[in-house]
Write a protein that holds these residues in place. Structure first.
Motif, PDB file in Angstrom:
ATOM      1  N   TRP A  92       0.827  -1.203   0.000  1.00 28.10           N
ATOM      2  CA  TRP A  92       0.000   0.000   0.000  1.00 28.10           C
ATOM      3  C   TRP A  92       0.864   1.255   0.000  1.00 28.10           C
ATOM      4  CZ3 TRP A  92      -4.013   2.465  -1.264  1.00 28.10           C
ATOM      5  CH2 TRP A  92      -4.390   3.650  -0.631  1.00 28.10           C
ATOM      6  N   THR A  94       3.441   1.909  -1.588  1.00 27.68           N
ATOM      7  CA  THR A  94       3.887   2.250  -2.942  1.00 27.68           C
ATOM      8  C   THR A  94       2.880   3.145  -3.643  1.00 27.68           C
ATOM      9  OG1 THR A  94       5.134   0.183  -3.137  1.00 27.68           O
ATOM     10  CG2 THR A  94       4.545   1.292  -5.191  1.00 27.68           C
ATOM     11  N   TRP A  95       1.586   2.958  -3.339  1.00 24.03           N
ATOM     12  CA  TRP A  95       0.525   3.598  -4.128  1.00 24.03           C
ATOM     13  C   TRP A  95      -0.287   4.630  -3.371  1.00 24.03           C
ATOM     14  CZ3 TRP A  95       1.069   2.472  -9.043  1.00 24.03           C
ATOM     15  CH2 TRP A  95       1.697   1.273  -9.390  1.00 24.03           C
ATOM     16  N   SER A  98       0.268   8.151  -4.994  1.00 20.52           N
ATOM     17  CA  SER A  98      -0.020   8.227  -6.432  1.00 20.52           C
ATOM     18  C   SER A  98      -1.481   7.924  -6.738  1.00 20.52           C
ATOM     19  CB  SER A  98       0.888   7.274  -7.212  1.00 20.52           C
ATOM     20  OG  SER A  98       0.787   5.954  -6.727  1.00 20.52           O
ATOM     21  N   LEU A  99      -2.145   7.102  -5.923  1.00 25.62           N
ATOM     22  CA  LEU A  99      -3.561   6.825  -6.162  1.00 25.62           C
ATOM     23  C   LEU A  99      -4.406   8.081  -5.997  1.00 25.62           C
ATOM     24  CD1 LEU A  99      -4.187   3.292  -4.591  1.00 25.62           C
ATOM     25  CD2 LEU A  99      -4.206   3.941  -6.998  1.00 25.62           C
ATOM     26  N   SER A 165       5.208   5.909 -10.019  1.00 26.06           N
ATOM     27  CA  SER A 165       4.028   5.039 -10.025  1.00 26.06           C
ATOM     28  C   SER A 165       2.837   5.739 -10.676  1.00 26.06           C
ATOM     29  CB  SER A 165       3.682   4.595  -8.599  1.00 26.06           C
ATOM     30  OG  SER A 165       3.524   5.702  -7.735  1.00 26.06           O
ATOM     31  N   GLU A 166       2.716   7.054 -10.486  1.00 26.91           N
ATOM     32  CA  GLU A 166       1.633   7.790 -11.143  1.00 26.91           C
ATOM     33  C   GLU A 166       1.805   7.758 -12.663  1.00 26.91           C
ATOM     34  OE1 GLU A 166      -0.182  12.294 -11.735  1.00 26.91           O
ATOM     35  OE2 GLU A 166       1.848  11.976 -10.975  1.00 26.91           O
TER      36      GLU A 166
END
Length: 414
Positions: A92, A94-95, A98-99, A165-166
């Motif tokens: 989680w 990691t994102w 960017s989420l 990541s985005e």
């Protein structure tokens, strides 16, 4: 007597290719610790080359199919590179930042850009929708100084991890919105007549297909390469051939089935890179991709410089400049910063994640893809405003990225 100094077109192409390859090898090294980024230098070379050698009106609308294929290839190479850099794709952490950028910033940017394109530039409704779709995704190719580390290094920077990541996902997630604009151009603005099909086929099914094939192809390729070959044989596997297979196989399979190849390529690379015991080989794949990417980036931005020089009037058009600067300095930074409120990021980290939404080659691909798929009114005007935003984005972000890079590690440690 033989003919001396006989100049053939083919040999001129070879000469130009050799010169660009030399520039692609040298300029990224020279600019590594400089204020100017490599894409900025390429654009300046294109502008200078136009005034010195060419002096003809370059009309890219005649080469949309070629532009689509070239930009498509460099984007999938860049997406593979971005995926290989994501060390822990199933965590989680990691994102989590960017989420927010994907779920909040991207759709709001699409709406804002479409409105500005319609209100200020005067684009037709369907064309304005396309403008919003193609200008929303950030570029995985550019501003490499602000992307995360090589596969063998830990993702210690929240800023770099968030931007990488985005960019890895939003290039694929822009496709449904591009298709929305294409359907609007083909079927009209009576959206209620076709929005159901769009949601089912172009949003749900195609994304699910891409995710499944990306997961499966990444896992299968990993098993084939690292389980069949013994450890002592791994160094004998060509990094170039393996890198191309990791890029082309997921993409081609997904596109043939009807999914979004951009999403599949990024996910496959993420799956491939998550095994730490093979970090050395992941670095090798990453390095080859960067070399290939550098060559094509040099070509694209030299040509962009030529276009800018031959269409210099777009840089003195008040409406075009207004929209470009509003997008770069207002829309993305403000929406991005607001979306990150409530996170554990400090003010500097929020600023960098929100401000450095660089636009580039991905936008050119979506533009070329849409224009070769449907008839859009005001297409030349759309091309001009898109290139203008890319020009200002590459210039502004490229000139400031190095200075920001110096401060990233200090703020990421707080």
């Amino acid at each position: 007597m033989p003919d001396y100094f006989e100049i053939e077109y083919y040999n001129m192409v070879l000469l130009a290719t050799g010169v660009i390859a030399l520039l692609a090898a040298i300029i990224p090294v020279i600019t590594q610790r400089k204020v100017l980024s490599a894409p900025v230098v390429y654009m300046l070379l294109g502008i200078g080359g136009y005034f010195i050698f060419l002096h003809y009106f370059f009309q890219p609308m005649d080469y949309m199919e070629v532009i689509k294929k070239v930009t498509e290839f460099v984007v999938i190479i860049a997406l593979t590179n971005a995926g290989l850099k994501i060390k822990e794709p199933f965590k989680w952490s990691t994102w989590r930042n960017s989420l927010r950028l994907l779920a909040i910033v991207m759709p709001f940017t699409i709406v804002a850009a479409a409105f500005l394109g319609w209100w200020i530039i005067g684009l037709a409704p369907a064309t304005a929708l396309l403008f919003g779709a193609l200008i929303a995704p950030t570029d995985p190719v550019l501003a490499s100084e602000l992307q995360t580390s090589q596969p063998s290094e830990a993702d210690t920077s929240k800023i770099k991890l968030g931007l990488t990541s985005e960019a890895g996902l939003n290039d694929g997630l822009a496709f449904p919105f591009t298709y929305f604009a294409i359907l609007a151009a083909q079927k009209g603005m009576e959206i209620e007549n076709w929005i159901g099909d769009w949601l089912l086929h172009y949003v749900l099914i195609r994304i699910v297909v891409a995710v499944i094939i990306g997961l499966l192809s990444g896992w299968i390729l990993f098993k084939i390469v690292f389980n069949v070959a013994k450890n002592e044989l791994l160094t004998q596997i060509s990094r170039g051939i393996l890198s191309l297979s990791l890029t082309l196989l997921p993409y081609a399979i997904t596109e043939m089935v009807g999914g979004y190849g951009f999403i599949a390529v990024f996910i496959a690379a993420c799956i491939f890179s998550r095994y730490e015991k093979f970090d050395e080989h992941m670095d090798s794949l990453h390095d080859f991709n960067e070399e290939l990417e550098s060559l094509i980036v040099a070509v694209i931005f030299i040509v962009t410089g030529i276009f800018i020089a031959s269409h210099y009037y777009i840089l003195i058009d008040v409406k075009i400049i207004s929209v470009a600067l509003i997008m770069i300095f207002l829309i993305r930074p403000v929406i991005g910063y607001l979306s990150l409120l409530g996170t554990d990021l400090n003010k500097f980290q929020k600023f960098v994640l929100s401000f450095y939404g660089i636009r580039g080659i991905g936008s050119v691909f979506y533009l070329a893809y849409a224009l070769t798929s449907a008839d859009f009114k005001d297409s030349e005007k759309l091309f001009e405003i898109t290139i203008a935003i890319i020009f200002f984005s590459v210039l502004i972000h490229g000139l400031t990225a190095h200075r920001v890079q110096k401060r990233i590690y200090k703020h990421d440690s707080t």
